[in-house]
Design a protein around this motif. Structure first.
Motif, mmCIF file in Angstrom:
data_model
loop_
_atom_site.group_PDB
_atom_site.id
_atom_site.type_symbol
_atom_site.label_atom_id
_atom_site.label_comp_id
_atom_site.label_asym_id
_atom_site.label_seq_id
_atom_site.Cartn_x
_atom_site.Cartn_y
_atom_site.Cartn_z
ATOM 1 N N LEU A 190 31.567 44.397 48.228
ATOM 2 C CA LEU A 190 30.140 44.570 47.977
ATOM 3 C C LEU A 190 29.716 43.656 46.837
ATOM 4 C CD1 LEU A 190 29.830 48.480 48.131
ATOM 5 C CD2 LEU A 190 29.332 46.827 49.951
ATOM 6 N N ASP A 191 28.487 43.199 46.884
ATOM 7 C CA ASP A 191 27.967 42.340 45.829
ATOM 8 C C ASP A 191 27.308 43.166 44.731
ATOM 9 O OD1 ASP A 191 28.767 39.935 46.968
ATOM 10 O OD2 ASP A 191 26.983 39.829 48.232
ATOM 11 N N ASN A 192 27.403 42.668 43.524
ATOM 12 C CA ASN A 192 26.729 43.260 42.369
ATOM 13 C C ASN A 192 26.164 42.096 41.564
ATOM 14 O OD1 ASN A 192 26.184 44.186 39.705
ATOM 15 N ND2 ASN A 192 27.566 45.939 39.991
ATOM 16 N N GLN A 193 24.878 41.881 41.669
ATOM 17 C CA GLN A 193 24.259 40.708 41.063
ATOM 18 C C GLN A 193 24.370 40.723 39.537
ATOM 19 O OE1 GLN A 193 23.231 38.023 42.747
ATOM 20 N NE2 GLN A 193 24.011 39.134 44.536
ATOM 21 N N ASP A 194 24.302 41.907 38.952
ATOM 22 C CA ASP A 194 24.423 41.995 37.488
ATOM 23 C C ASP A 194 25.834 41.593 37.045
ATOM 24 O OD1 ASP A 194 21.806 42.824 37.202
ATOM 25 O OD2 ASP A 194 22.318 44.953 37.274
ATOM 26 N N LEU A 195 26.846 42.100 37.763
ATOM 27 C CA LEU A 195 28.228 41.751 37.435
ATOM 28 C C LEU A 195 28.483 40.269 37.700
ATOM 29 C CD1 LEU A 195 31.084 42.637 36.591
ATOM 30 C CD2 LEU A 195 31.539 43.161 39.000
ATOM 31 N N LEU A 196 27.933 39.758 38.783
ATOM 32 C CA LEU A 196 28.094 38.346 39.116
ATOM 33 C C LEU A 196 27.492 37.461 38.028
ATOM 34 C CD1 LEU A 196 28.904 36.117 41.098
ATOM 35 C CD2 LEU A 196 26.697 36.464 42.255
ATOM 36 N N ASP A 263 35.982 37.708 19.167
ATOM 37 C CA ASP A 263 34.789 38.389 19.677
ATOM 38 C C ASP A 263 34.038 37.554 20.708
ATOM 39 O OD1 ASP A 263 34.314 40.818 17.492
ATOM 40 O OD2 ASP A 263 35.291 39.044 16.668
ATOM 41 N N ASN A 264 33.999 36.238 20.522
ATOM 42 C CA ASN A 264 33.210 35.378 21.400
ATOM 43 C C ASN A 264 33.962 34.899 22.633
ATOM 44 O OD1 ASN A 264 30.940 35.463 19.679
ATOM 45 N ND2 ASN A 264 31.809 33.836 18.394
ATOM 46 N N CYS A 265 35.255 35.228 22.715
ATOM 47 C CA CYS A 265 36.017 34.741 23.864
ATOM 48 C C CYS A 265 36.715 35.867 24.629
ATOM 49 C CB CYS A 265 37.021 33.679 23.438
ATOM 50 S SG CYS A 265 38.089 34.142 22.076
ATOM 51 N N VAL A 266 36.319 37.121 24.385
ATOM 52 C CA VAL A 266 36.812 38.250 25.174
ATOM 53 C C VAL A 266 35.620 39.038 25.687
ATOM 54 C CG1 VAL A 266 38.143 40.395 25.199
ATOM 55 C CG2 VAL A 266 38.942 38.448 23.835
ATOM 56 N N LEU A 267 35.560 39.213 26.990
ATOM 57 C CA LEU A 267 34.562 40.081 27.607
ATOM 58 C C LEU A 267 35.294 41.316 28.126
ATOM 59 C CD1 LEU A 267 31.753 40.760 28.696
ATOM 60 C CD2 LEU A 267 32.301 39.405 30.743
ATOM 61 N N HIS A 268 34.997 42.468 27.513
ATOM 62 C CA HIS A 268 35.671 43.710 27.884
ATOM 63 C C HIS A 268 34.696 44.604 28.635
ATOM 64 C CE1 HIS A 268 37.988 47.580 26.593
ATOM 65 N NE2 HIS A 268 38.150 47.294 27.868
ATOM 66 N N ILE A 269 35.010 44.881 29.895
ATOM 67 C CA ILE A 269 34.205 45.762 30.733
ATOM 68 C C ILE A 269 35.012 47.026 30.992
ATOM 69 C CG2 ILE A 269 33.001 45.998 32.941
ATOM 70 C CD1 ILE A 269 32.918 42.945 33.103
ATOM 71 N N GLU A 270 34.408 48.168 30.778
ATOM 72 C CA GLU A 270 35.157 49.422 30.889
ATOM 73 C C GLU A 270 35.553 49.746 32.326
ATOM 74 O OE1 GLU A 270 33.630 52.825 28.921
ATOM 75 O OE2 GLU A 270 32.978 51.719 27.157
ATOM 76 N N ARG A 271 34.665 49.486 33.277
ATOM 77 C CA ARG A 271 34.959 49.887 34.653
ATOM 78 C C ARG A 271 34.201 49.009 35.636
ATOM 79 N NH1 ARG A 271 33.172 53.060 38.809
ATOM 80 N NH2 ARG A 271 34.767 54.248 39.945
ATOM 81 N N VAL A 272 34.868 48.654 36.714
ATOM 82 C CA VAL A 272 34.247 47.936 37.824
ATOM 83 C C VAL A 272 34.651 48.635 39.110
ATOM 84 C CG1 VAL A 272 34.156 45.766 39.115
ATOM 85 C CG2 VAL A 272 34.216 45.719 36.613
ATOM 86 N N ASP A 273 33.709 48.895 39.997
ATOM 87 C CA ASP A 273 34.017 49.541 41.270
ATOM 88 C C ASP A 273 34.998 48.684 42.069
ATOM 89 O OD1 ASP A 273 30.655 50.863 41.841
ATOM 90 O OD2 ASP A 273 32.378 51.689 40.765
ATOM 91 N N SER A 275 35.163 47.993 45.115
ATOM 92 C CA SER A 275 34.525 47.116 46.102
ATOM 93 C C SER A 275 33.930 45.867 45.465
ATOM 94 C CB SER A 275 33.424 47.882 46.842
ATOM 95 O OG SER A 275 32.434 48.345 45.925
ATOM 96 N N GLU A 276 33.908 45.812 44.117
ATOM 97 C CA GLU A 276 33.278 44.685 43.419
ATOM 98 C C GLU A 276 34.267 43.845 42.629
ATOM 99 O OE1 GLU A 276 30.371 46.673 41.048
ATOM 100 O OE2 GLU A 276 29.173 47.331 42.770
ATOM 101 N N VAL A 277 35.541 44.214 42.602
ATOM 102 C CA VAL A 277 36.504 43.469 41.786
ATOM 103 C C VAL A 277 36.726 42.052 42.301
ATOM 104 C CG1 VAL A 277 37.723 45.503 40.934
ATOM 105 C CG2 VAL A 277 38.471 44.427 43.061
ATOM 106 N N HIS A 278 36.389 41.812 43.567
ATOM 107 C CA HIS A 278 36.540 40.455 44.112
ATOM 108 C C HIS A 278 35.743 39.442 43.300
ATOM 109 C CE1 HIS A 278 32.509 40.207 46.098
ATOM 110 N NE2 HIS A 278 32.619 41.524 46.058
ATOM 111 N N ILE A 279 34.651 39.878 42.693
ATOM 112 C CA ILE A 279 33.830 38.994 41.858
ATOM 113 C C ILE A 279 34.635 38.496 40.663
ATOM 114 C CG2 ILE A 279 31.760 38.894 40.406
ATOM 115 C CD1 ILE A 279 30.530 41.035 42.251
ATOM 116 N N LEU A 280 35.417 39.386 40.073
ATOM 117 C CA LEU A 280 36.209 39.032 38.892
ATOM 118 C C LEU A 280 37.314 38.044 39.254
ATOM 119 C CD1 LEU A 280 36.614 42.638 37.435
ATOM 120 C CD2 LEU A 280 34.715 41.046 37.110
ATOM 121 N N TYR A 281 38.033 38.327 40.344
ATOM 122 C CA TYR A 281 39.135 37.460 40.736
ATOM 123 C C TYR A 281 38.649 36.055 41.087
ATOM 124 C CZ TYR A 281 42.271 41.503 40.933
ATOM 125 O OH TYR A 281 43.033 42.599 40.615
#
Length: 392
Positions: A190-196, A263-273, A275-281
């Motif tokens: 599934l797509d998530n425009q905010d996460l993308l 701080d400027n080179c780590v993006l920490h996200i607590e949770r991703v569904d 169905s949306e992890v494909h965006i990260l990979y």
């Protein structure tokens, strides 16, 4: 083993104390069960489920189905649990086989013995590959003395999920141990425009993006991730880290990021569904898994399926999956070794644009539950149940 039941329904029982969320991605037993359903066997999966209070069908294919059956547990001691009424229930259902796992769970030998006495074929499958430590090891020695022979005597078939798990069983004098690799249960993307947008904007800041998905806990060495990132940046690389997960070291992780000036080179996200992890990979260059213990490592297959190479510690699942440098490396937990391995992988990636596609093909061809299920069914002598049953 007595005559196999002609009933085309099997049972998988999770004997441990953990809570199973059937809606989460890649619950191994559910993936295996779906594969068997496609092969023509219905499956009842017994476990302590999250938010399920009655037997519920969660998957169907043609005239076969996967039903999850909740059981209530009684805590005996710490992680040791007993499921009242479960033995009588599963042995009265005329299953063609019952599968249980975990050599240090109280219900495992009890179910195997009861099933054997009821004439039901039994399958024992092992994932753990290391002995416990501390007081748990004392318990384990006691448990083996009392129950190990009961498991051996009442298991018609014994399987191990990895080579290390097989060695573990052989060291305990189990015999005729077969390997049964774990598959990947592919979910709809599934797509998530905010996460993308968030991921794309972060990725644009760097030449290279590293990815970690998992718990922020001591077993996964989150501080080590940051130490590797800091060392790479000290060497002049334009590189960032995308970390996804929660856990007991969440606050410490945030503090380490600040202390190391990352701080400027780590993006920490607590949770991703799931169905949306494909965006990260798809936005990441290398997946990192610095784990102390990994029974299988579903995220390793997940990363490769998205084309992303993996660096992991030499543990159970990763050792069996990362069989070629095209897929990744298993490296001891030393910052200097991981830094050098990352540099080597980045050099290779830029010269071979087909690597990502070959990783995808590797997972599709080697770790599909349907194909693994055919091998499993054949090994336990039920191939006649599935002949002529084809997907489509």
């Amino acid at each position: 083993m007595d005559k196999v039941s002609s009933n085309r329904v099997a049972a998988i029982v999770q004997t441990g104390s953990g809570i199973v969320d059937p809606l989460s991605y890649n619950v191994q037993a559910i993936g295996q069960a779906k594969g068997m359903v496609k092969l023509g066997l219905s499956v009842d999966f017994y476990a302590n489920f999250k938010n399920i209070s009655r037997p519920t069908v969660i998957y169907k294919f043609k005239n076969r189905k996967l039903r999850v059956v909740p059981v209530k547990k009684v805590k005996i001691f710490r992680e040791i649990v007993y499921f009242p009424g479960l033995i009588k229930r599963v042995t009265s259902m005329d299953y063609c086989f019952i599968q249980v796992g975990g050599d240090s769970q109280l219900m495992t030998p009890l179910i195997l013995r009861a099933a054997r006495r009821s004439g039901i074929m039994t399958v024992f499958i092992q994932g753990m590959y290391k002995n416990y430590k501390g007081y748990k090891y004392i318990f384990q020695l006691f448990f083996d003395r009392i129950f190990k022979q009961m498991i051996v005597a009442n298991s018609d078939f014994v399987f191990a999920k990895t080579t290390m798990a097989k060695s573990y069983l052989l060291s305990k004098k189990y015999t005729d141990v077969n390997l049964f690799p774990i598959g990947l249960d592919i979910v709809r993307e599934l797509d998530n425009q905010d996460l993308l947008r968030l991921t794309s904007e972060f990725k644009a800041k760097f030449d290279t993006l590293l990815l970690y998905i998992g718990k922020i806990e001591p077993r996964r060495n989150p501080k080590f991730l940051l130490q590797v990132l800091a060392a790479l940046r000290d060497d002049g690389l334009s590189i960032g880290l995308l970390a996804v997960g929660q856990g007991p070291q969440y606050r410490e992780f945030q503090n380490w990021i600040h202390e190391m000036s990352l701080d400027n080179c780590v993006l920490h996200i607590e949770r991703v569904d799931n169905s949306e992890v494909h965006i990260l990979y798809k936005h990441s260059d290398i997946f990192l898994l610095p784990t102390n213990y990994e029974i299988y490592g579903m995220v390793v297959m997940e990363a490769l399926y998205r084309g992303c190479p993996v660096i992991s510690t030499p543990e159970g699942g990763p050792l069996d999956i990362l069989v070629s440098q095209e897929y990744g490396y298993c490296v001891d937990l030393k910052v200097s070794k991981w830094v050098q391995t990352i540099k080597t992988m980045l050099d290779v990636e830029q010269y071979d644009p087909q690597l990502r596609a070959r990783r995808v093909d590797y997972i599709k061809n080697s770790f599909q539950w349907y194909e693994l299920g055919k091998v499993f069914i054949e090994r336990i002598g039920l191939i006649g149940f599935i002949k002529g049953n084809k997907i489509g």
